[in-house]
Design an enzyme around this catalytic site. Sequence first.
Site, PDB file in Angstrom:
ATOM      1  CG  HIS A 257     -10.019  -2.870 -11.948  1.00  0.00           C
ATOM      2  ND1 HIS A 257      -9.724  -4.175 -11.635  1.00  0.00           N
ATOM      3  CD2 HIS A 257      -9.665  -2.140 -10.865  1.00  0.00           C
ATOM      4  CE1 HIS A 257      -9.222  -4.221 -10.410  1.00  0.00           C
ATOM      5  NE2 HIS A 257      -9.163  -2.996  -9.925  1.00  0.00           N
ATOM      6  CD  GLU A 403       9.892 -10.930   9.059  1.00  0.00           C
ATOM      7  OE1 GLU A 403      11.049 -10.992   9.508  1.00  0.00           O
ATOM      8  OE2 GLU A 403       9.628 -10.939   7.815  1.00  0.00           O
ATOM      9  CG  HIS A 465      18.842  -6.279  13.504  1.00  0.00           C
ATOM     10  ND1 HIS A 465      19.219  -6.018  12.209  1.00  0.00           N
ATOM     11  CD2 HIS A 465      18.606  -7.611  13.565  1.00  0.00           C
ATOM     12  CE1 HIS A 465      19.224  -7.148  11.520  1.00  0.00           C
ATOM     13  NE2 HIS A 465      18.848  -8.130  12.324  1.00  0.00           N
TER      14      HIS A 465
END
Length: 654
Positions: A257, A403, A465
């Site tokens: 990988h 978002e 907030h």
Amino acid sequence: MTQLTEKTVAVVKGLIMDGVAKANSGHPGGAMSSADYATILFSEFLNFNPDDSKWFNRDRFILSAGHESMLQYSLLHLSGFLSMDDLKAFRQLSSLTPGHPEVHLTPGVEATTGPLGQGFAMSVGFAAAEAYLREKLGSDVMDHYTYVLASDGDIQEPIALGAASLAGLWKLGKIVAFYDSNKIQLAGPCCKVDCTNHKEIFEGLCWHVIEVDGHNHDEIRAAIKAGQLETEKPTLIIGHTTMAKGAATLEGSHKTHGEPMKADEIAATKKKLGLPAEDFHVPADVVDAFRARFDGLRETAAAWQNGVDAKLADAAFAEMWGHVTRPRPELDIAWPEFTPGESMATRKAWGTCLDAVMDSLPTLVGGSADLDPSNQTMNFRNTYGDFGVDGYGARNLAVGVREFPMAAIMNGMQLHGGLLPFGATFLTFSDYCRNAIRMSALQELPVLYVFTHDSFWVGEDGPTHQPIEHVSSLRLIPDLIDLRPADANETKACLDLALKHETKPSAIFLTRQGLPILDPAEYPAVTDGPAKGGYVLKDCEGTPDLILIASGSEVSLALETAKLFKRKVRVVSMPSAKLFDEQPDSYKNAVLPPDVTARAAAEAGRTDYWYKYVGLGGVVLGIDHFGASAPGKVLSDKYGFTPENFARMIREKY
């Protein structure tokens, strides 16, 4: 045909191994497991102009698994966009073949990918842009597919599922995504971290899902054709593959990988694949077969251009085409006027500006992350409808509480070209968007991020907030323009800057609380000053004794504080520290004379950033702790954001 395709895939795998080995760095395993699909897509299905990698109606291919970049570079070499020397310079300084694809460097690369999941999400933005422009310009002008190649890691990132949910809701049938399910990731097998039934999940997200053997060429071709024919749903082709398919002894090994293969493994693998031992072997018959379609592709592109030229005789089409192709600096935007002395939140000023210009800017598309009333985008939504749900001519992107996908989708729309995307949410939720914002800056994309509720003045919603560190944190992202306007007039000046910039994204920080609208007659610099980031808003006679610097809601506080001094005070508004720092020293020294060391700054956020302007011994009124749940005015008094307290702090120092 079958034998030559097998040979081409083997040659691509040889280039992958050689490029990674020469760089002694890279990811060969996933690139080899995806080689069958990608080679068939590029050689048989992808519609592009061999002479112009930016042809507008080309199919878009997004390598969401950006660590598989050597696969894409090998195919771009066969397509004629990269030289052999470019392949040999893989991961080297200043090469066109960096470690992960970078859109502004390499012809044929559509998006900078690397952070997993974002390429997948950006592909939704590409497809949304195609659908909107197809509706506005006609399917004879805009009609292409968006192909994406994703890995297990891409699909594990939640952003991919958030974006996939929107793609399904919007019925973006021109997305054809290939999920290279090799069931291996860097640390080991995927079964150690994932038990998801991706077929059921994506079908539940309204996708058309096809499962194939990712190394069976007939199944791959049939799946791509089926994906093209499905117009109501995006298509996910789950290709069950083997990591490092074709390797002599390392098939299925997670070691391939992220590690180059050893020389003996490469030699044995080339022998197994029927390749000569030489490095970077590309035989002429493979090149000729790969490019057999090129004359037809050129004819398609030429016919398309003739069609566009003919349609320009139609005034309505010509007007819309002008909006789609006009360089941003040439935008003619008629912003609204505001009444001096009135109180208006800058978020409301943004909404007023949006309402005033949305009709004259038909390529302005965007929306809010489930905050339309708070972000002042409700009228935009009601006027133009929700994209996808109300048709592809609708302009509001109703993304829900997503978002991060919203930000990445905007990046995809900007990368596609022809649109002016914006997205809005509360500033505290910019943390959800942050890595996509960083990718906006890295890709030189002038996306507009609208962040409202920019400080503790949010009030009763409380500390969850109320952003504290967010403005300062976002200023740390290189090439992101920070815009924190002081009033409605600065807001429209900042928006004008953002929409007319060609290469940098902008984040505008807007208040919930009302602010006095400054009178341009009294403060004439408020109109043009924001263009330079910081400017003298109110001056004194001669050299000032004290300079007050502020941004956003604290500019009016600084003006009131200045009235409490009998000394000569200069007030500097700094809506954009980033733009101010870019100005020549002569300008910066004129605004902030080095000899005037008595300085103070105010911003309702972290104090650290402002010491670069006031000096380590200067005064900074800010907030370095979380807020509280209470009315904004109560918190303003508690935290000392009053003219009296600011003046006291200054007097105690100077």
